[in-house]
Design an enzyme around this catalytic site. Structure first.
Site, PDB file in Angstrom:
ATOM      1  N   TYR A 165     -59.817  75.805  -3.962  1.00 55.30           N
ATOM      2  CA  TYR A 165     -58.272  75.804  -3.616  1.00 55.30           C
ATOM      3  C   TYR A 165     -58.055  77.676  -3.664  1.00 55.30           C
ATOM      4  CZ  TYR A 165     -53.282  75.353  -3.740  1.00 55.30           C
ATOM      5  OH  TYR A 165     -51.842  75.420  -3.340  1.00 55.30           O
ATOM      6  N   LYS A 169     -57.094  79.649  -0.310  1.00 56.05           N
ATOM      7  CA  LYS A 169     -55.952  80.560  -0.049  1.00 56.05           C
ATOM      8  C   LYS A 169     -55.962  81.796   0.162  1.00 56.05           C
ATOM      9  CE  LYS A 169     -52.935  77.244  -0.605  1.00 56.05           C
ATOM     10  NZ  LYS A 169     -52.247  76.467   0.721  1.00 56.05           N
TER      11      LYS A 169
END
Ligand code: NAD
Length: 308
Positions: A165, A169
């Site tokens: 993640y 991002k």
């Protein structure tokens, strides 16, 4: 003095992952300001399994009940062109894309599978690429567009169990940085939102007294402002939570020259000797562009030429 109300008359907005959490709050606020909204959500679990049309339909019904204009779209963001087609078929144009859809597949790095990695990269980064690229020709033609990508403090600072993640991002920040440059002359602005909000993605990680203050509705006005035609911000990272917003910058230290002149080499020992100067952040500064960074190389070469 009170600001005149910011309206989105004849503007068409796609919000991805708008069936819940932050996306829902964005869709409701855009619609209340006159925008026609495509409420995209495939209605899966927070890990990305399953699908349902229910949550997108519920948001569309809520918008319509309040007198607003909205249609649902149940495609994955990986089918970005279909989502843009929904906007064109229903409303005839597209002005704003809010890339908000997201999933989590948290695992400590040693346990993270390639599937955990790929699914998270796909939904966040490839999804944003697909839908934004499908809208881009419309933005270029009409010389107008507003794009939001959704990053995270997990990317900026790292977070245990979120290697996939965090990487996704930060990937989105890179995407937005370049879209901001390529869109600037065509009045296509791209900005990055870093939200912290109470949602199913954060319900088990935030303490209850903070969780209840982190309403997505307090972040939606920041995103809506960034997407308004009056907003000239482009390529910025804006963090928001709790009814607060601020801008983030990457900064770099002044650094240290590692060799006395242009004919010398650099050894690992030269680096070791100057390590505290290399990492001294007391005079760190922000650069606005890659050109500015490259420009500093000339200053460094001049310093080596003069032996300073
Ligand atoms: P959420 O789970 O409530 O909402 C995300 C929505 O995206 C869900 O409704 C889900 O069905 C939808 N979605 C997932 N995969 C999709 C796909 N392939 N296509 C279309 N829709 C899909 O989560 P949220 O907290 O509102 O998060 C929204 C965004 O903000 C995410 O990108 C998340 O990573 C980011 N974010 C949230 C926080 C936070 O504190 N909540 C912090 C940093 C970043």
């Amino acid at each position: 003095m009170k600001q005149p109300e910011l309206r989105f008359v004849d503007r068409v907005v796609i919000v991805t992952g708008a069936g819940a959490g932050l996306g829902r709050a964005y869709a409701l606020l855009f619609a209340s300001r006159g925008a026609s909204v495509v409420v995209n959500d495939l209605g899966g679990s927070r890990h990305g399994d399953g699908s349902s049309s229910k949550i997108a339909d519920a948001v569309v019904n809520e918008i319509r009940k309040n007198g607003g204009k909205a249609v649902a779209n149940y495609n994955s963001v990986l089918d970005g062109a279909k989502i843009v087609k929904t906007a064109i078929d229903a409303f005839g144009r597209i002005d704003v894309i809010v890339n908000n859809a997201g999933i989590l597949r948290d695992k400590s790095f040693s346990k993270m599978s390639e599937i955990d990695w790929d699914l998270v990269q796909n939904v966040h980064v490839k999804g944003a690429f697909k839908i934004t690229q499908a809208a881009w020709p419309y933005f270029i033609k009409q010389r107008y567009g507003r794009i939001i990508v959704t990053a995270s403090n997990s990317g900026l600072y790292g977070n245990f169990g979120q290697a996939n993640y965090s990487a996704a991002k930060m990937g989105l920040i890179g995407l937005a940085n370049t879209l901001a440059i390529e869109g600037q002359s065509k009045n296509i602005h791209t900005n990055i939102i870093i939200p912290t909000a109470a949602s199913r993605l954060t319900e088990d990680v935030l303490p209850p007294e903070i969780f209840e203050q982190l309403k997505p509705e307090l972040i939606a006005p920041v995103v809506v402002w960034l997407c308004h035609e009056k907003c000239m911000e482009n390529g910025s990272i804006i963090e928001s939570a709790l009814g607060w917003a601020g801008k983030c910058h990457v900064i770099r230290s002044s650094g240290s020259v590692l060799r006395p002149d242009l004919s010398s080499n650099v050894t690992p020992e030269d680096v070791e000797e100057r390590w505290s100067a290399i990492t001294d952040m007391s005079t760190a500064k922000h650069f606005d562009s890659i050109a500015e960074v490259t420009g500093e190389f000339l200053v460094t070469i001049d310093a080596m030429k003069s032996g300073n």
